[in-house]
Design an enzyme around this catalytic site. Structure first.
Site, PDB file in Angstrom:
ATOM      1  N   TRP A  27     -21.838 -11.486  -4.321  1.00 50.40           N
ATOM      2  CA  TRP A  27     -21.799 -10.816  -5.616  1.00 50.40           C
ATOM      3  C   TRP A  27     -23.200 -10.627  -6.204  1.00 50.40           C
ATOM      4  CZ3 TRP A  27     -18.920 -15.085  -4.263  1.00 50.40           C
ATOM      5  CH2 TRP A  27     -19.457 -16.334  -4.582  1.00 50.40           C
ATOM      6  N   ARG A  28     -24.201 -11.224  -5.576  1.00 49.99           N
ATOM      7  CA  ARG A  28     -25.576 -11.019  -6.034  1.00 49.99           C
ATOM      8  C   ARG A  28     -26.236  -9.808  -5.363  1.00 49.99           C
ATOM      9  NH1 ARG A  28     -27.711 -17.318  -6.081  1.00 49.99           N
ATOM     10  NH2 ARG A  28     -26.775 -17.861  -8.088  1.00 49.99           N
ATOM     11  N   GLU A  40     -17.031 -14.048 -11.207  1.00 47.12           N
ATOM     12  CA  GLU A  40     -17.078 -15.049 -12.268  1.00 47.12           C
ATOM     13  C   GLU A  40     -15.692 -15.624 -12.553  1.00 47.12           C
ATOM     14  OE1 GLU A  40     -19.585 -16.487 -13.481  1.00 47.12           O
ATOM     15  OE2 GLU A  40     -21.124 -15.194 -12.607  1.00 47.12           O
ATOM     16  N   THR A  46     -13.613 -23.406  -9.319  1.00 44.08           N
ATOM     17  CA  THR A  46     -13.492 -23.271  -7.863  1.00 44.08           C
ATOM     18  C   THR A  46     -14.888 -23.268  -7.239  1.00 44.08           C
ATOM     19  OG1 THR A  46     -11.537 -21.886  -8.235  1.00 44.08           O
ATOM     20  CG2 THR A  46     -12.444 -21.924  -6.010  1.00 44.08           C
ATOM     21  N   TYR A  85      -4.692 -21.551 -10.273  1.00 43.26           N
ATOM     22  CA  TYR A  85      -4.897 -21.035 -11.629  1.00 43.26           C
ATOM     23  C   TYR A  85      -4.600 -19.533 -11.666  1.00 43.26           C
ATOM     24  CZ  TYR A  85      -7.332 -25.489 -12.136  1.00 43.26           C
ATOM     25  OH  TYR A  85      -7.642 -26.829 -12.143  1.00 43.26           O
ATOM     26  N   TYR A 123     -18.098 -17.184 -22.028  1.00 39.05           N
ATOM     27  CA  TYR A 123     -18.867 -17.341 -20.792  1.00 39.05           C
ATOM     28  C   TYR A 123     -18.781 -16.085 -19.927  1.00 39.05           C
ATOM     29  CZ  TYR A 123     -20.169 -18.385 -16.091  1.00 39.05           C
ATOM     30  OH  TYR A 123     -20.761 -18.300 -14.859  1.00 39.05           O
ATOM     31  N   ASP A 141     -21.721 -22.382 -19.000  1.00 38.75           N
ATOM     32  CA  ASP A 141     -20.621 -23.085 -18.342  1.00 38.75           C
ATOM     33  C   ASP A 141     -21.007 -24.547 -18.186  1.00 38.75           C
ATOM     34  OD1 ASP A 141     -22.503 -23.071 -16.336  1.00 38.75           O
ATOM     35  OD2 ASP A 141     -21.208 -22.160 -14.813  1.00 38.75           O
ATOM     36  N   CYS A 202     -34.033 -34.791  -8.821  1.00 38.31           N
ATOM     37  CA  CYS A 202     -35.102 -34.584  -9.802  1.00 38.31           C
ATOM     38  C   CYS A 202     -36.439 -34.231  -9.162  1.00 38.31           C
ATOM     39  CB  CYS A 202     -35.253 -35.834 -10.666  1.00 38.31           C
ATOM     40  SG  CYS A 202     -33.809 -36.161 -11.723  1.00 38.31           S
ATOM     41  N   CYS A 205     -36.886 -30.581  -8.696  1.00 33.07           N
ATOM     42  CA  CYS A 205     -36.538 -29.755  -9.850  1.00 33.07           C
ATOM     43  C   CYS A 205     -37.776 -29.055 -10.396  1.00 33.07           C
ATOM     44  CB  CYS A 205     -35.907 -30.619 -10.940  1.00 33.07           C
ATOM     45  SG  CYS A 205     -35.483 -29.700 -12.439  1.00 33.07           S
ATOM     46  N   CYS A 211     -38.707 -32.728 -18.443  1.00 31.95           N
ATOM     47  CA  CYS A 211     -37.292 -33.069 -18.636  1.00 31.95           C
ATOM     48  C   CYS A 211     -37.189 -34.350 -19.464  1.00 31.95           C
ATOM     49  CB  CYS A 211     -36.593 -33.252 -17.298  1.00 31.95           C
ATOM     50  SG  CYS A 211     -34.853 -33.735 -17.465  1.00 31.95           S
TER      51      CYS A 211
END
Length: 374
Positions: A27-28, A40, A46, A85, A123, A141, A202, A205, A211
């Site tokens: 989807w990108r 989305e 999921t 769902y 969202y 989200d 971390c 990151c 942070c």
């Protein structure tokens, strides 16, 4: 409340990291708002790895807004089968039909119109507007709230609406001009791949240096999230009814009611018992026969226990005992298939692809086939 230097450090370093480390997700590869919308909705509750093959099959079967808007609901539910769902699929199709009818098949590029569509919350609208249209809208989200909670040391319960409001305002302030599409995807990516719920990575990151949670030694304590109630157990007995005569080799399935849980999906006949009715197998068979006869006015002959299984929803869990069964003395005279209520069907294994089932019943039928073929 938070320094501009701290916010700038976050946004710039995150975007640079994303350009190097972003995953190649289907989807990108497109800015098509319809495809982004589908992804989305599928990604809600999921995992990405689970969604990828479903996304490919879904957009192949329904490649345009018009294709999904005009498709029979049962085809849509069948394509969604296994994702769970199912209200997500129904709401998606309802909203897409509105886009088809009111907006000539073009997903609206403004917040007021897109937020008015069925099932499109803050969202989803933020994700579509930012990713597809590069509008500076937040898409907050669970992943995003976890990242922001840690980086800015926000010690508020993320289950509270007031905390979400804080997060949405902050996320919008972090979007640098012209970067909304990449920024929101980068923020989600960081939460999914680095700033994970447990044992965050971390040292890899991109925003570790500032942070606040890491500086305070609280990276694993955040976010603060009030524990949800565990799902309530429901005990259910399932009848796997084999046909005889002209229906030999087929099984009896039924369609659920038009509204409510798993609406209009197909299933094996089953009944709910209260916990004080859960007895030995022999008594189970008597209760199953009586309950099904009273509920659906069909007579069954429950046989041996076949298997136990369960199906977990967000608020309940079905604990299920499955019994082999046959139709016995009928409660009404047969006239071909007309004696069976409209929501019953005889189906063989070769016809199962024509019906949408909750995943638990697919598992039962596959187990049945596997044992009988062994």
């Amino acid at each position: 409340m938070y320094s501009e230097e701290k916010k700038q450090h976050f946004s710039k370093n995150l975007l640079e990291w994303y350009q190097i480390h972003k995953r190649d997700l289907p989807w990108r590869r497109s800015r098509n708002p319809y495809y982004i919308w589908i992804s989305e909705v599928m990604l809600q509750q999921t995992r990405v790895d689970t969604v990828i093959p479903y996304f490919h099959r879904f957009v192949e079967q329904f490649p345009t807004v018009e294709a999904l808007a005009t498709a029979p609901e049962e085809h849509v539910l069948k394509a969604w089968e296994g994702l769970g769902y199912y209200s997500r699929a129904r709401n998606l199709q309802s909203a897409v039909r509105e886009v088809h009818e009111r907006y000539e098949g073009v997903v609206p590029p403004n917040k007021e119109e897109i937020s008015a569509l069925k099932g499109v919350g803050p969202y989803t609208s933020g994700a579509i507007l930012s990713i597809a249209y590069n509008k500076p809208e937040p898409a907050v989200d669970g992943n995003v709230m976890r990242v922001l909670s840690r980086y800015f040391l926000i010690e508020e319960d993320i289950m509270k609406p007031s905390t979400r409001t804080i997060m949405e305002k902050l996320a919008k302030e972090l979007i640098l001009e012209g970067t909304a599409s990449d920024f929101n995807q980068a923020l989600m990516e960081l939460g999914a791949m680095v700033c994970t719920p447990r044992s965050p990575h971390c040292l890899t990151c991109p925003v570790m240096a500032q942070c606040s949670a890491r500086e305070a030694g609280m990276e694993e304590a955040l976010p603060i999230k009030k524990k949800a109630k565990p799902p309530r157990p429901e005990l259910r007995a399932v009848a796997f009814i084999e046909g005889t005569g002209e229906h030999a080799g087929k099984w009896l399935i039924r369609q659920r009611p038009q509204e409510g849980l798993l609406a209009r999906m197909w299933e094996l006949p089953h009944v709910e018992w209260s916990s004080n009715e859960w007895h030995s197998d022999g008594e189970n068979q008597d209760l199953l026969r009586e309950a099904l006869a009273n509920q659906e006015q069909i007579g069954i002959q429950p046989g041996d226990w076949f298997m136990d299984t369960e199906h977990i929803f967000s608020h309940i869990v079905w604990k299920m005992k499955v019994y082999r069964a046959k139709l016995g003395d009928l409660q009404r005279p047969p006239t071909g298939d007309e004696w069976i209520p409209f929501h019953y069907r005889w189906v063989g294994p070769e016809n199962l692809q024509d019906y949408a089932f909750p995943n638990v019943f697919v598992r039962i039928m596959k187990e049945w086939q596997g044992r009988n073929e062994a």
